[in-house]
Design a protein around this motif. Structure first.
Motif, PDB file in Angstrom:
ATOM      1  N   GLY A   1       0.792  -1.286  -0.045  1.00 18.54           N
ATOM      2  CA  GLY A   1       0.084   0.035  -0.068  1.00 18.54           C
ATOM      3  C   GLY A   1       0.891   1.280   0.202  1.00 18.54           C
ATOM      4  N   LYS A   2       2.063   1.079  -0.183  1.00 17.95           N
ATOM      5  CA  LYS A   2       2.824   2.229  -0.304  1.00 17.95           C
ATOM      6  C   LYS A   2       3.598   2.702  -1.579  1.00 17.95           C
ATOM      7  CE  LYS A   2       4.277   1.297   4.350  1.00 17.95           C
ATOM      8  NZ  LYS A   2       5.222   0.885   5.587  1.00 17.95           N
ATOM      9  N   ASP A   3       3.811   3.990  -1.902  1.00 19.91           N
ATOM     10  CA  ASP A   3       4.246   4.239  -3.230  1.00 19.91           C
ATOM     11  C   ASP A   3       5.578   4.686  -2.983  1.00 19.91           C
ATOM     12  OD1 ASP A   3       5.034   5.211  -5.625  1.00 19.91           O
ATOM     13  OD2 ASP A   3       3.580   7.050  -5.619  1.00 19.91           O
ATOM     14  N   ILE A   4       6.436   3.845  -3.322  1.00 21.57           N
ATOM     15  CA  ILE A   4       7.961   4.148  -3.010  1.00 21.57           C
ATOM     16  C   ILE A   4       8.705   4.568  -4.221  1.00 21.57           C
ATOM     17  CG2 ILE A   4       8.043   1.993  -1.534  1.00 21.57           C
ATOM     18  CD1 ILE A   4       9.538   0.346  -3.404  1.00 21.57           C
ATOM     19  N   LYS A   5       8.140   5.016  -5.334  1.00 21.13           N
ATOM     20  CA  LYS A   5       8.924   5.475  -6.349  1.00 21.13           C
ATOM     21  C   LYS A   5       9.757   6.587  -6.250  1.00 21.13           C
ATOM     22  CE  LYS A   5       5.458   3.294  -9.499  1.00 21.13           C
ATOM     23  NZ  LYS A   5       4.358   3.667 -10.570  1.00 21.13           N
ATOM     24  N   LYS A   6       9.236   7.592  -5.639  1.00 22.04           N
ATOM     25  CA  LYS A   6      10.062   9.077  -5.438  1.00 22.04           C
ATOM     26  C   LYS A   6      10.985   8.908  -4.293  1.00 22.04           C
ATOM     27  CE  LYS A   6       6.254  11.592  -7.512  1.00 22.04           C
ATOM     28  NZ  LYS A   6       5.328  12.655  -7.219  1.00 22.04           N
ATOM     29  N   LEU A   7      10.821   7.565  -3.421  1.00 22.70           N
ATOM     30  CA  LEU A   7      11.946   7.716  -2.316  1.00 22.70           C
ATOM     31  C   LEU A   7      13.308   7.527  -2.937  1.00 22.70           C
ATOM     32  CD1 LEU A   7      10.069   4.939  -0.134  1.00 22.70           C
ATOM     33  CD2 LEU A   7      10.138   7.449   0.192  1.00 22.70           C
ATOM     34  N   HIS A   8      14.352   7.942  -1.864  1.00 19.81           N
ATOM     35  CA  HIS A   8      15.823   7.933  -2.124  1.00 19.81           C
ATOM     36  C   HIS A   8      16.165   6.511  -2.158  1.00 19.81           C
ATOM     37  CE1 HIS A   8      19.998   8.176  -1.397  1.00 19.81           C
ATOM     38  NE2 HIS A   8      20.111   9.437  -1.502  1.00 19.81           N
ATOM     39  N   TYR A   9      16.950   6.064  -3.149  1.00 21.33           N
ATOM     40  CA  TYR A   9      17.321   4.841  -3.234  1.00 21.33           C
ATOM     41  C   TYR A   9      17.959   4.173  -2.019  1.00 21.33           C
ATOM     42  CZ  TYR A   9      20.017   0.806  -4.743  1.00 21.33           C
ATOM     43  OH  TYR A   9      20.503  -0.713  -5.039  1.00 21.33           O
ATOM     44  N   GLU A  10      18.517   4.769  -1.052  1.00 21.14           N
ATOM     45  CA  GLU A  10      18.915   4.396   0.382  1.00 21.14           C
ATOM     46  C   GLU A  10      17.710   4.238   1.343  1.00 21.14           C
ATOM     47  OE1 GLU A  10      21.678   2.827   0.705  1.00 21.14           O
ATOM     48  OE2 GLU A  10      22.789   3.438  -1.075  1.00 21.14           O
ATOM     49  N   HIS A  11      16.717   4.740   0.965  1.00 18.75           N
ATOM     50  CA  HIS A  11      15.455   4.625   1.912  1.00 18.75           C
ATOM     51  C   HIS A  11      15.271   3.081   2.199  1.00 18.75           C
ATOM     52  CE1 HIS A  11      11.830   4.878   3.678  1.00 18.75           C
ATOM     53  NE2 HIS A  11      11.792   6.063   4.101  1.00 18.75           N
ATOM     54  N   TYR A  12      14.996   2.783   3.280  1.00 21.45           N
ATOM     55  CA  TYR A  12      14.907   1.304   3.535  1.00 21.45           C
ATOM     56  C   TYR A  12      13.824   0.575   2.939  1.00 21.45           C
ATOM     57  CZ  TYR A  12      10.920   2.048   6.982  1.00 21.45           C
ATOM     58  OH  TYR A  12       9.851   2.181   7.184  1.00 21.45           O
ATOM     59  N   LEU A  13      12.767   1.372   2.726  1.00 16.99           N
ATOM     60  CA  LEU A  13      11.730   0.782   1.868  1.00 16.99           C
ATOM     61  C   LEU A  13      12.099   0.464   0.491  1.00 16.99           C
ATOM     62  CD1 LEU A  13       8.790   2.663   3.350  1.00 16.99           C
ATOM     63  CD2 LEU A  13       9.127   0.441   3.465  1.00 16.99           C
ATOM     64  N   LYS A  14      12.622   1.332  -0.221  1.00 12.95           N
ATOM     65  CA  LYS A  14      13.025   1.200  -1.604  1.00 12.95           C
ATOM     66  C   LYS A  14      14.166   0.036  -1.603  1.00 12.95           C
ATOM     67  CE  LYS A  14      13.305   3.850  -5.820  1.00 12.95           C
ATOM     68  NZ  LYS A  14      13.259   5.194  -6.431  1.00 12.95           N
ATOM     69  N   HIS A  15      15.232   0.222  -0.840  1.00 16.45           N
ATOM     70  CA  HIS A  15      16.538  -0.389  -0.613  1.00 16.45           C
ATOM     71  C   HIS A  15      16.233  -1.926  -0.597  1.00 16.45           C
ATOM     72  CE1 HIS A  15      20.590  -1.627   0.353  1.00 16.45           C
ATOM     73  NE2 HIS A  15      20.918  -0.429  -0.553  1.00 16.45           N
ATOM     74  N   GLN A  16      15.182  -2.269   0.457  1.00  9.84           N
ATOM     75  CA  GLN A  16      15.104  -3.637   0.828  1.00  9.84           C
ATOM     76  C   GLN A  16      13.540  -4.224   0.399  1.00  9.84           C
ATOM     77  OE1 GLN A  16      17.319  -5.730   2.260  1.00  9.84           O
ATOM     78  NE2 GLN A  16      18.778  -4.277   1.882  1.00  9.84           N
ATOM     79  N   GLY A  17      12.636  -3.285   0.110  1.00 13.72           N
ATOM     80  CA  GLY A  17      11.386  -3.710  -0.138  1.00 13.72           C
ATOM     81  C   GLY A  17      11.081  -4.204  -1.507  1.00 13.72           C
ATOM     82  N   VAL A  18      11.975  -4.026  -2.509  1.00 13.33           N
ATOM     83  CA  VAL A  18      12.102  -4.572  -3.929  1.00 13.33           C
ATOM     84  C   VAL A  18      13.120  -5.568  -4.230  1.00 13.33           C
ATOM     85  CG1 VAL A  18      11.156  -2.336  -4.748  1.00 13.33           C
ATOM     86  CG2 VAL A  18      13.560  -2.800  -4.754  1.00 13.33           C
ATOM     87  N   ARG A  19      12.947  -6.226  -5.287  1.00 15.55           N
ATOM     88  CA  ARG A  19      13.816  -7.298  -5.504  1.00 15.55           C
ATOM     89  C   ARG A  19      15.273  -6.872  -6.360  1.00 15.55           C
ATOM     90  NH1 ARG A  19       9.510 -11.654  -8.572  1.00 15.55           N
ATOM     91  NH2 ARG A  19       9.055 -12.790  -6.534  1.00 15.55           N
ATOM     92  N   HIS A  20      16.053  -7.552  -5.468  1.00 17.66           N
ATOM     93  CA  HIS A  20      17.666  -7.126  -6.060  1.00 17.66           C
ATOM     94  C   HIS A  20      18.357  -8.504  -5.773  1.00 17.66           C
ATOM     95  CE1 HIS A  20      17.406  -2.894  -6.684  1.00 17.66           C
ATOM     96  NE2 HIS A  20      16.850  -2.750  -5.465  1.00 17.66           N
ATOM     97  N   PRO A  21      19.432  -8.682  -6.499  1.00 15.90           N
ATOM     98  CA  PRO A  21      20.461  -9.700  -6.017  1.00 15.90           C
ATOM     99  C   PRO A  21      20.699  -9.534  -4.385  1.00 15.90           C
ATOM    100  CG  PRO A  21      21.198  -8.805  -7.744  1.00 15.90           C
ATOM    101  CD  PRO A  21      20.042  -7.894  -7.494  1.00 15.90           C
ATOM    102  N   ARG A  22      21.098 -10.428  -3.803  1.00 15.27           N
ATOM    103  CA  ARG A  22      21.176 -10.359  -2.113  1.00 15.27           C
ATOM    104  C   ARG A  22      22.304 -11.199  -1.758  1.00 15.27           C
ATOM    105  NH1 ARG A  22      17.999  -6.056  -0.429  1.00 15.27           N
ATOM    106  NH2 ARG A  22      16.192  -5.948  -1.389  1.00 15.27           N
ATOM    107  N   THR A  23      23.088 -10.860  -0.697  1.00 16.32           N
ATOM    108  CA  THR A  23      23.918 -11.471   0.079  1.00 16.32           C
ATOM    109  C   THR A  23      23.565 -11.632   1.268  1.00 16.32           C
ATOM    110  OG1 THR A  23      25.735 -10.680  -1.575  1.00 16.32           O
ATOM    111  CG2 THR A  23      26.517 -11.840   0.296  1.00 16.32           C
ATOM    112  N   ALA A  24      23.516 -12.673   1.985  1.00 17.31           N
ATOM    113  CA  ALA A  24      23.253 -12.881   3.564  1.00 17.31           C
ATOM    114  C   ALA A  24      24.039 -13.756   4.043  1.00 17.31           C
ATOM    115  CB  ALA A  24      21.859 -13.061   3.399  1.00 17.31           C
ATOM    116  N   ILE A  25      24.303 -13.721   5.463  1.00 15.78           N
ATOM    117  CA  ILE A  25      24.777 -14.742   6.439  1.00 15.78           C
ATOM    118  C   ILE A  25      23.792 -15.254   7.357  1.00 15.78           C
ATOM    119  CG2 ILE A  25      27.180 -13.964   6.060  1.00 15.78           C
ATOM    120  CD1 ILE A  25      26.980 -12.302   8.532  1.00 15.78           C
ATOM    121  N   ALA A  26      24.222 -16.397   7.719  1.00 15.92           N
ATOM    122  CA  ALA A  26      23.012 -16.959   8.631  1.00 15.92           C
ATOM    123  C   ALA A  26      23.973 -17.973   9.783  1.00 15.92           C
ATOM    124  CB  ALA A  26      21.781 -17.699   7.964  1.00 15.92           C
TER     125      ALA A  26
END
Length: 306
Positions: A195-220
């Motif tokens: 329900g949120k419009d993230i198009k105009k958000l800064h690339y580093e905004h957490y919603l835009k940075h982590q809320g869309v699909r990208h290649p990811r690296t993680a550790i567990a």
């Protein structure tokens, strides 16, 4: 009777010879679902999992590589490397004797516009400290921290403290976001874009940075103390990539680790495995904007198993 014995012997021989391909018995225990996965046992304590599926209802068109390291076997250790001048993952690998597998690590330390959101401590020396205020757009990027001992055999992932000086561990690497905390899938809600419009958000905004699909690296880290290194391909129709929410669900479904944290992804996502083609790069780095193994990015921090 003779024929039965012969068939049994043949089955045992086949099982022993095929242990490095398919799903090994040790992998079955760790992997919660086998469909879509193949495995290679790189060493008794190091298993390479590969996921690819076109039909899975939840994770179709995804390509994921996971390295599992069991320090309890007493055969190897984790090595963390930092180099201010930056290098590709395969070049890092060539400088680490005995390296078996590795990934890129966390966000850049030597980045003019955002270096102060990181905390990096190696062998007791604080190389970088968090300096950005809570109002900074980069504040979220040190939400979690990975701590490990000098021997590279004990690991933990947890939420970062307000004051890192209170942490006794000699080695700290921050990252974000936290995906799983003590089996709680906190990453499912971190960047919920419903329900949120993230198009105009800064690339580093957490919603835009982590809320869309990208290649990811993680550790567990698992309940048994194993370390998982995860590389998710993306930005291609063959491999769509994941949001933080999707990566959390993926890890919980297939591995159910005790804790997990996202680290530097996008064009930085790389995984290297000894003896493999393309200089050992087994995923599909995207810096060359092609779905091949040649688009490595120059990075500062890496994690290897040797």
């Amino acid at each position: 009777m003779l024929r039965v014995s012969y068939l049994l012997s043949a089955a045992l021989i086949f099982s022993a010879c095929s242990g490095k391909r398919g799903i090994s018995q040790s992998a079955v225990t760790e992997l919660k679902e086998k469909t879509g996965w193949t495995t290679d046992t790189l060493r008794k304590d190091v298993i390479w999992y590969k996921y690819s599926s076109k039909t899975d209802k939840q994770f179709a068109n995804q390509n994921v590589n996971v390295i599992s390291f069991n320090p309890g076997a007493g055969l190897g250790k984790m090595v963390f490397e930092y180099k201010k001048e930056k290098d590709s993952l395969s070049v890092f690998a060539n400088r680490i004797p005995g390296a078996i597998a590795g990934i890129n690590a966390t966000y850049f330390i030597e980045k003019k516009d955002s270096a102060d959101y990181m905390h990096l401590r190696l062998k007791g020396q604080d190389i970088q400290k968090v300096k950005v205020p809570k109002s900074s757009i980069y504040w979220w990027k040190h939400q979690g921290m990975f701590t490990f001992d000098d021997e590279g055999k004990q690991f933990d992932i947890e939420f970062s403290p307000e004051n890192f000086s209170a942490i006794k561990s000699k080695n700290i690497m921050t990252g974000a976001p936290m995906l799983i905390d003590n089996f709680k899938p906190v990453g499912l809600t971190f960047a919920d874009t419903t329900g949120k419009d993230i198009k105009k958000l800064h690339y580093e905004h957490y919603l835009k940075h982590q809320g869309v699909r990208h290649p990811r690296t993680a550790i567990a880290v698992t309940q048994e103390g194993r370390l998982l290194l995860i590389a998710v391909d993306g930005r291609n129709k063959e491999a769509l990539g994941m949001s933080a929410k999707e990566l959390t669900a993926f890890l919980q479904r297939f591995f159910n680790p005790k804790s997990a944290m996202n680290i530097d992804g996008g064009g930085s996502t790389m995984m290297w495995v000894k003896g493999q083609p393309f200089n050992g790069i087994v995923n599909h780095p995207t810096d060359n904007k092609k779905y091949d193994h040649y688009g490595q990015r120059m990075v500062e921090t890496v994690i290897f198993i040797k």
